[in-house]
Design a protein around this motif. Structure first.
Motif: not given
Lengths: 194, 355
Positions: A51-52, A55-56, A127, A129-130, A132, B122-124, B127-128, B131, B184
């Motif tokens: 997901e990182f 999104i980036i 689940q 594990v991050n 980022t 979300l973990n991010v 950032l979401y 973005a 985040m």
């Protein structure tokens, strides 16, 4: 099942929008197709639990790089009649390059390296594990040197771009902001004795 | 997973989306009402008070009027993009709400653990939001270009350069918050600020709070940064729009304004936590929405108070004041975390991170 459906959705839309980039006559439409293509690529990253990166991809490419692309493309004057000039002259060479690339892609796709058996199924990360944090750990330990070199190159490019465009023109009028901000009514007005 | 389960999951998703989208739409409508009343109050006049009790039906009357109006599409416009542009502006403003946590609930004790009231945890998350909210630029850019008019084109150029410039300062302000929280995830950021207002990031990151809020103001094009829709440009990128398509741009603007207020409350004002732990018996959602409402009021207050910035002043503020300030504060926070002695002070706001 649902995941496979989404994969085909994102992958299919990515291919369709990539075709749109190449085939559309209007350059603005082409840029919009490219943006849509990036979105679908980000969707594919999400399906891989990255997901990182997804999104980036949206933040950097769609949010920043493509805005600048759009700026430049909007300013262009595209004259198709002029672009088509000498098309027949370049057709053989272009055709050969296209044909070679096409054969290469077919050969690469058929070679078995990219077959489902050749690539192990990545599976899903746990689940907790991050990714980022994982990417950060990798970048700042194992690949620190490469990361720093990339940062340095970017810095050089940044300074280079400023040096190339910065020129002080003698005839241009500049404002002294601190003088403007510090101005008092007494500086601009005075009483006239009648 | 059977088809029935898939269907139920999809149904719950749809309900969750409706539970956020409908209040957001109502909030947008009544923010316009609040704006008119508050500015009226500040300028010592009545504001709208005719339709319904104290004018409360005014937003609905306005909406009806706009829907009934004809949408004119200029003959030389690029029709597809002209129609798509307002939607491109509105959709990002709405889907950014997907990660906003509105509070924690055990559903009156039915669930054993507290669940976060967000569509996606979300973990991010940060950032979401960054973005997605940067995407509404395309709506404005397309509106200006597709209208095929000089004024809209210039307006779109201004809007885009303004939004792109202030995003950078906002991003660095958020990076400071991430350094403090070590995550985040919006939920984790709020949890790191638990226990009274002296734990909020407002205190160690006060300059960043100012930068974030003011940049947010510029990002959504509110006064004093509303020069993207000035009279000199004949109201900027939406000159050619009329009726509901015109109103869609306003919806996007107000939606983004509420989002900035929500994000400021979450990042700097402790989210759903009460300023004093004694007051925690009041539900967290009430606190979060209360803080957001106050920040929306500040936005309106700005509009009633400040004159408009000039274009070069705007660019100077973004690039020469905010950007260096955020970079310096980034270094200050970074050095403070790793300096013996000082790190003890800064780690007070970093529970579980700096230890």
């Amino acid at each position: 099942m649902l995941e496979l459906g989404f994969f085909y959705l994102f992958a299919g839309l990515a291919v369709v929008s990539a075709l749109g980039v190449v085939l559309s006559r209007n350059t603005i439409h082409a840029v919009m197709f490219l943006i849509f293509c990036f979105f679908n690529a980000a969707g594919l990253f999400f399906l891989l639990d990255a997901e990182f990166i997804g999104i980036i991809l949206i933040l950097i490419y769609v949010g920043a790089v493509m805005v600048l692309f759009m700026f430049v493309v909007m300013m262009l004057e595209v004259n198709f009649a002029k672009l088509r000039e000498g098309m027949l002259q370049y057709l053989p060479l272009g055709g050969i390059i296209a044909l070679v690339l096409f054969i290469e892609i077919i050969a690469a796709a058929g070679s078995g390296v990219f077959s489902p058996e050749g690539i192990p199924d990545p599976g899903h990360a746990a689940q907790q594990v991050n990714n980022t944090v994982e990417i950060g750990k990798m970048l700042y330990t194992k690949y620190l040197l490469g990361f720093e070199i990339a940062a340095l190159i970017l810095l050089v490019a940044l300074v280079g771009a400023i040096v190339l465009t910065l020129r002080t023109r003698k005839d241009a009028k500049y404002q002294n902001i601190s003088r403007q901000v510090n101005v008092r009514p007494e500086d601009r007005m005075y009483k006239v004795k009648m | 997973m059977t088809w029935l389960d898939t269907g139920i999951t999809a149904g719950i998703w749809a309900l969750e989306i409706l539970a956020i989208a409908v209040p957001v739409a109502l909030g947008v409508a009544y923010t316009t009402y609040a704006e008119r009343r508050v500015i009226g109050w500040i300028q010592v006049r009545k504001g709208c008070n005719r339709v319904g009790w104290a004018g409360l039906l005014q937003p609905i009357a306005d909406g009806l009027k706009l829907v009934m109006k004809e949408t004119i599409i200029p003959t030389t416009a690029n029709k597809a993009l002209f129609v798509a542009a307002p939607l491109l502006a509105l959709i990002p403003a709405l889907i950014a709400y997907a990660v906003v946590p509105f509070g924690e609930t055990t559903l009156f004790g039915v669930w054993e653990t507290a669940h976060v009231m967000a569509i996606a945890d979300l973990n991010v998350g940060v950032l979401y939001v960054m973005a997605i909210s940067s995407l509404s630029v395309y709506g404005f850019l397309m509106a200006g270009w597709a209208s095929n008019s000089k004024y809209t084109f210039l307006g779109a150029m201004r809007a885009t350069s303004q939004m792109v410039s202030y995003e950078i300062a906002m991003g660095f302000a958020i990076v400071c918050v991430l350094m403090m929280s070590g995550s985040m995830n919006l939920n984790a950021i709020i949890h790191a600020q638990a226990g009274g207002f002296w734990h909020w990031y407002l205190i160690p990151l006060f300059p960043m709070f100012m930068v974030y809020f003011i940049s947010g103001c510029a990002e959504v094009g509110r006064t004093p940064f509303d020069l993207i829709e000035t009279e000199e440009l004949v109201s900027g990128y939406f000159t050619e729009y009329s009726g509901m398509w015109f109103a869609t741009f306003s919806l996007a603007e107000y939606g983004a304004m509420i989002l900035i207020s929500l994000m400021t409350s979450i990042l700097f004002l402790g989210g759903w936590y009460a300023p004093l732990p004694v007051l925690d018996f009041i539900p967290g959602t009430v606190w979060l929405l209360g803080k957001t409402t106050f920040l929306i009021f500040v936005f309106i207050w700005f509009r009633a108070t400040f004159p408009r910035y000039r274009y070069d002043q705007l660019m100077r503020l973004g690039w020469k004041v905010f950007l260096p300030l955020t970079l310096i504060w980034l270094a200050v926070i970074g050095l403070a975390i790793f300096t013996p002695g000082v790190s003890d002070i800064i780690n007070y706001w970093r529970p579980g991170v700096g230890l």
